[in-house]
Enzyme design. Sequence first.
Site, short mmCIF file in Angstrom:
data_model
loop_
_atom_site.label_atom_id
_atom_site.label_comp_id
_atom_site.label_asym_id
_atom_site.label_seq_id
_atom_site.Cartn_x
_atom_site.Cartn_y
_atom_site.Cartn_z
N ASP A 103 0.84 -1.20 0.00
CA ASP A 103 0.00 0.00 0.00
C ASP A 103 0.88 1.24 0.00
O ASP A 103 2.02 1.20 0.45
CB ASP A 103 -0.88 0.03 1.26
CG ASP A 103 -1.82 -1.16 1.31
OD1 ASP A 103 -2.14 -1.71 0.24
OD2 ASP A 103 -2.22 -1.54 2.43
N1 URA Z 1 -1.04 -6.01 3.96
C1 URA Z 1 -1.59 -4.76 3.95
O1 URA Z 1 -2.63 -4.55 4.54
N2 URA Z 1 -0.94 -3.79 3.29
C2 URA Z 1 0.24 -3.96 2.66
O2 URA Z 1 0.80 -3.02 2.10
C3 URA Z 1 0.81 -5.25 2.69
C4 URA Z 1 0.14 -6.26 3.34
#
Ligand code: URA
Length: 237
Positions: A103
């Site tokens: 993310d």
């Molecule tokens: N899980 C998440 O919620 N976000 C990420 O960026 C990676 C794994």
Amino acid sequence: MLLEKILQSQGFGSRKQCQSLIQRGLVKVNGEICDQLKTQFQPQDLEFQVGEHRCRYREHVYIALNKPQGYECSHQAQFHFSVFQLFPEYLRERGLQTVGRLDQDTTGLILLSDDGRFIQASTHPKKHVDKEYWLKTADPMTESQIQQLQQGVELRNEKGIFQASSIQQMNDYELRMTIHQGVYHQVKRMLAAVGNKVTELHRHRVGELELPTDLAQGEWIYLTAEQVQLAISRRES
Ligand code: URA
């Protein structure tokens, strides 16, 4: 192999553009300017320079980036920067892709490559490579929440259960958690499913490859063949 073809394969533009780089005296091979078209070199491990870029011929590239916050793992980032802005144009040109996604607000280890087969094999749902995350939570973690994460939780619109393969509690608000699946927002959704909320998320390890401690946020390195193997290895249980 013709020098212009070598340059083209490494992302320096079309055949014509590479010819022009050579003719303008912008290309050095093994430290010497090479401005003659039609010069042939053995590409394997060839050291060359194009303008200020010092390069080594690589059939494919395998890269580890320490992703900073505020960067999307997308070529067409909409609301933030794109991780691809952290790389020189010649790497973007040769079709660099992220292996999976983090993310925009997640930091840490993300792999990138231009080897489609490697990317596909690494992201296949059956691959089950460990991913270790370090995270902070909005509320103190309870025993029951840890137990639920260990036993597995259901996530809306996903089949099966999602389990932490290992959890280490650092303090009331901090966890080190390893998962082996990789569905969208998995860690944040797992914590939400047990009634808590992730406030900071950092990926520390993929397979057996840890984020190098001397790699600052925004920096990247080429992986050696051994490091690539580590990144796709599963820990013996
Ligand atoms: N899980 C998440 O919620 N976000 C990420 O960026 C990676 C794994």
